[in-house]
Scaffold this motif. Structure first.
Motif, short mmCIF file in Angstrom:
data_model
loop_
_atom_site.label_atom_id
_atom_site.label_comp_id
_atom_site.label_asym_id
_atom_site.label_seq_id
_atom_site.Cartn_x
_atom_site.Cartn_y
_atom_site.Cartn_z
N THR A 130 0.85 -1.19 0.00
CA THR A 130 0.00 0.00 0.00
C THR A 130 0.88 1.24 0.00
N PRO A 131 0.30 2.42 -0.42
CA PRO A 131 1.10 3.65 -0.43
C PRO A 131 1.67 4.00 0.94
N SER A 132 0.89 3.71 2.02
CA SER A 132 1.38 4.06 3.35
C SER A 132 2.62 3.22 3.72
N LEU A 133 2.59 1.91 3.35
CA LEU A 133 3.75 1.08 3.63
C LEU A 133 4.96 1.52 2.82
N SER A 134 4.74 1.90 1.56
CA SER A 134 5.85 2.39 0.72
C SER A 134 6.44 3.66 1.30
N ALA A 135 5.58 4.55 1.78
CA ALA A 135 6.09 5.79 2.38
C ALA A 135 6.88 5.50 3.64
N GLN A 136 6.41 4.54 4.44
CA GLN A 136 7.15 4.18 5.65
C GLN A 136 8.53 3.60 5.31
#
Length: 310
Positions: A3-9
């Motif tokens: 997910t985008p949130s995991l990629s950002a993390q």
């Protein structure tokens, strides 16, 4: 699929890891600079505002805060204005000759064939590799009063003995002449090699196009070559100003061979010859040297910073 949130993390985590790695590599250098430069610098600043002397160090007593008294005492001393003017004058003279001579040699090297360019490079490297003290001793023998090569040549050229026992170092003006030769001879290689490297980055096609359009050699240099190497020359100029403002080895060695210290002192030697143990006054002189060098170099530093921001 992440997910985008995991990629950002993950990106943030990677950024933190890279930042920590960068700081881990920089910390030893920062610590070394703080130890070798920061501590002496802070100590000099503090001592310049006190009456710290040898007796304070021996007796373990604290120094008294005197404010700007050390600076006022140094600036108002009878010989300081002459020493300051001599230091700045020698700096301007040597820096100008070094910069102009180094750039001209670099341009000449671009015109020479491979063999001659190698020969010139070796000669420059030899001049650059000789330590300042060694070079000063050699040049001191060349200008020696009794056995100097220069006096012998002058007698041979004039066909007389007028130059026999001529004391080059006793006269302040000829002392500066000998000093200038030594400093310029030893510093030109650095400017020449740096300028030659900068000239290698100038597009050859641009110069050839200007030549086809009828631009002369000076026009090509001033409008094409100089703007391209100006950042390089700006950095070299700042270094030369700093180095030539703090000449010590060459001046002190020449004074030891016969120069009159009172008539040939520059600020670093003047600082060294002050009263032994008067750390407050000598620190004030050191602070004045730093302030003067920063003031002279400030314009060039601003230009370099503006070019880096663009």
């Amino acid at each position: 699929m992440a997910t985008p949130s995991l990629s950002a993390q993950r990106l943030r985590r990677r950024g933190r890891t890279q930042a920590l790695s960068a700081w881990a590599l920089l910390i030893p250098s920062i610590a070394l600079l703080a130890l070798m430069v920061g501590y002496p610098g802070v100590t000099m600043i503090w001592q310049s505002f006190t009456d710290y002397q040898v007796r304070n160090k021996i007796q373990g007593t604290p120094a008294n805060f005197v404010g700007l008294d050390n600076f006022a005492k140094v600036i108002t001393s009878s010989d300081f204005p002459a020493v300051l003017g001599r230091t700045i004058g020698i700096m301007v003279l040597t820096t100008t000759l070094i910069m102009v001579g180094g750039v001209l040699i670099a341009i000449l090297m671009t015109k020479l064939g491979r063999g001659m360019r190698l020969l010139v490079s070796v000669g420059l490297l030899l001049a650059w590799a000789i330590p300042p003290l060694t070079a000063t001793v050699v040049w001191g023998f060349i200008f020696d009063t009794q056995y100097g090569l220069v006096n012998w040549l002058m007698n041979a050229i004039t066909g007389s003995n007028d130059w026999y026992n001529h004391p080059w170092l006793l006269n302040p003006w000829t002392f500066v002449l000998v000093l200038t030769i030594i400093v310029v001879w030893g510093a030109i290689p650095f400017v020449a090699f740096t300028s030659y490297a900068g000239l290698g980055q100038v597009p050859r096609e641009t110069i050839e196009a200007a030549e086809i359009d009828g631009a002369g050699g000076w026009q090509r240099f001033w409008h094409i070559v100089f703007p391209a190497i100006r950042p390089v020359l700006g950095g070299v100029l700042i270094l030369q100003i700093i180095w030539n403002m703090k000449l010590f080895t060459q001046v002190y060695a020449l004074q030891s061979r016969g120069g009159i210290a009172a008539d040939t002192n520059v600020l670093p030697v003047y600082l060294f010859r002050q009263g032994i143990g008067k750390f407050g006054e000598t620190s004030a002189i050191g602070m004045l040297i730093v302030i003067i060098m920063l003031a002279i170099s400030w314009y060039n530093i601003r230009l370099l910073l503006k070019e880096d921001e663009q």
